[in-house]
Write an enzyme that holds these catalytic residues in place. Structure first.
Site, mmCIF file in Angstrom:
data_model
loop_
_atom_site.group_PDB
_atom_site.id
_atom_site.type_symbol
_atom_site.label_atom_id
_atom_site.label_comp_id
_atom_site.label_asym_id
_atom_site.label_seq_id
_atom_site.Cartn_x
_atom_site.Cartn_y
_atom_site.Cartn_z
ATOM 1 N N ASN A 7 -84.320 -18.471 55.682
ATOM 2 C CA ASN A 7 -83.278 -18.141 54.308
ATOM 3 C C ASN A 7 -81.902 -18.294 54.872
ATOM 4 O OD1 ASN A 7 -81.263 -19.467 52.583
ATOM 5 N ND2 ASN A 7 -82.436 -18.398 50.740
ATOM 6 N N ARG A 91 -85.379 -23.217 54.406
ATOM 7 C CA ARG A 91 -84.376 -23.914 53.418
ATOM 8 C C ARG A 91 -82.528 -24.421 54.066
ATOM 9 N NH1 ARG A 91 -80.322 -20.757 48.882
ATOM 10 N NH2 ARG A 91 -80.148 -22.864 47.350
ATOM 11 N N HIS A 180 -81.648 -26.502 43.384
ATOM 12 C CA HIS A 180 -82.777 -25.737 43.706
ATOM 13 C C HIS A 180 -83.511 -26.405 42.782
ATOM 14 C CE1 HIS A 180 -79.815 -22.962 41.203
ATOM 15 N NE2 HIS A 180 -79.582 -22.195 42.270
ATOM 16 N N ARG A 239 -69.140 -20.011 39.458
ATOM 17 C CA ARG A 239 -68.303 -20.886 39.499
ATOM 18 C C ARG A 239 -68.170 -21.638 37.948
ATOM 19 N NH1 ARG A 239 -73.718 -22.714 42.634
ATOM 20 N NH2 ARG A 239 -73.510 -21.983 44.555
ATOM 21 N N GLU A 382 -89.428 -19.670 45.436
ATOM 22 C CA GLU A 382 -88.717 -19.778 46.081
ATOM 23 C C GLU A 382 -89.615 -20.591 47.802
ATOM 24 O OE1 GLU A 382 -84.535 -19.412 44.233
ATOM 25 O OE2 GLU A 382 -84.571 -21.666 44.909
#
Ligand code: ADP
Length: 395
Positions: A7, A91, A180, A239, A382
């Site tokens: 990743n 990823r 996601h 965010r 993940e």
């Protein structure tokens, strides 16, 4: 079969080596400050930690260092040579409309990922560099790209279209993509197993530094809170999530540049912006506990926004088998879970407060027996999902 899961961020590489047949994690680590005068690597294997402070000029050097660590650290090291790695799983943040599943990497795939770079300028170029570096270092070994967006390509047009000039979609690909996906797909699969239903209706909440929710009907994603980019939807660490788009040009009329507004909404908003304390919910909760009113406000706005989405997704589904919490906040903060589902008993979602207070590394049901919709906490994984997809595609 050993799979290396990679990743890549804009100056970092997170990695894990899996024995994918046994679904066992053999080693892992994080390289930071790639391209800087001195990089930092933290490697873990067999319960031991290894640190290196050396310059890592680029991703090729980073991947080479990972291979060196995997073949030299541990007692014995998990692999002897790079040849012991069957393939890499990567990823990739944005797959646009090109990818509805993970894929084996070839030149066409590399070009398509590159084409999505303007949709995710901070992520896709780094993801691409990581794939290319792994292809260089592990020459001849198959590489698989796993997209954050792929799981949401089942969304129907009424969910993914913005009501903006149609040419923005046709010419500039402006639509909702969702992110996601690897995490939502993983916990949705686990929930299906736990519920004993092949195709359940679910609402999944991934609440970490980034936060998003997915509405799943009969096992397929039909809506998602993130949009063209991960900025839309829930309140996050830094965010803003949803806002009136007019705020952007209003703030520009007040003297901010486009970059100022972007930085404000991506890096200085959310829990951080509202509380003024931290982007980390633990700090914000600590401050709220000491009477900090803005910290308390940040927590309330976070929970209110997520609750609103639960309601919207319930309306889309009609009936829902389970609400699933995951991510650092979803897995660990019983207070935030309570804040989000509190008051939803009339809609068939009833929290059992004593179960909710429990902690477990395994999936945990936290709803009352009477609750029509179950509530579950399911730890996400993940990297394991990426390893599984890699095995599926290279086998
Ligand atoms: P990322 O999205 O970077 O992978 P994580 O999924 O690890 O992040 O989630 C990080 C968030 O989880 C932080 O806001 C952190 O405060 C929160 N978190 C972790 N543990 C707890 C806890 N015990 N209580 C409340 N929040 C927690």
């Amino acid at each position: 079969m050993n799979i290396l899961v990679i990743n890549c961020g804009s100056s970092s590489i997170k990695y894990k080596l899996y024995d994918a047949r046994q679904e066992r994690e053999l080693a892992g680590g994080l390289i930071e400050r790639i391209g800087e005068a001195e990089g930092h690597t933290m490697h873990q294997v067999g319960g031991k930690k290894y640190e290196r402070n050396n310059r890592i000029p680029d991703y090729d050097a980073g991947i080479a260092q990972i291979i060196d660590l995997l073949t030299s650290c541990g007692d014995p090291p998990p692999i002897e040579t790079p040849a012991d790695i069957a393939g890499g799983g990567h990823r990739v943040v944005h797959g646009g409309e090109s990818f509805s599943d993970s894929v084996l990497v070839d030149d066409t795939v590399l070009a398509a990922i590159d084409q999505c770079s303007d949709l995710a300028p901070l992520h896709n170029p780094a993801n691409l560099a990581g794939i290319r570096a792994t292809m260089n270092v592990l020459a001849g070994k198959p590489q698989v790209a796993v997209f954050d967006t792929a799981y949401f390509q089942t969304m129907p047009p009424e969910a993914y279209h913005y009501a903006v000039p149609y040419a923005w979609y046709e010419k500039h690909r402006v639509r909702r993509y969702g992110f996601h996906g690897t995490s939502h797909k993983y916990v949705a699969g686990k929930a299906a197993d736990l519920l004993g239903r092949a195709k359940p209706n679910l609402i999944t909440l991934h609440l970490g530094n980034g936060c998003s929710m997915t509405c799943i009907r009969a096992g397929e994603a039909i809506d998602q809170s993130m949009g063209l980019t991960p900025l839309e939807g829930l309140v996050m660490g830094t965010r803003s999530g949803d806002l009136d788009a007019a705020i952007v040009f209003y703030m520009m009329s007040q003297g901010l540049s486009a970059d100022d507004v972007r930085r404000g909404l991506e890096k200085e908003s959310g829990l951080q912006g509202l509380s003024g304390v931290s982007r980390d919910l633990r700090d914000v909760m600590g401050a709220a506990g000491e009477g900090n009113a803005r910290a308390a406000l940040a927590i309330d706005v976070f929970a209110h926004r997520a609750k609103k989405y639960v309601g919207a997704y319930l309306a889309e589904l009609g009936t829902c088998d389970a609400v699933v919490f995951t991510g650092g906040i979803g897995e660990n903060s019983s207070d935030m879970r309570k804040g989000i589902v509190e008051g939803l008993a009339p809609l068939g979602i009833e929290l059992d407060e004593s179960l909710n207070a429990g902690r477990s590394r395994e999936p945990l049901r936290i709803s009352t027996d009477a609750s029509k919709t179950a509530i579950w906490v399911i730890p996400t994984n993940e990297e394991l999902m990426i390893a599984r997809d890699t095995v599926r595609l290279i086998s």
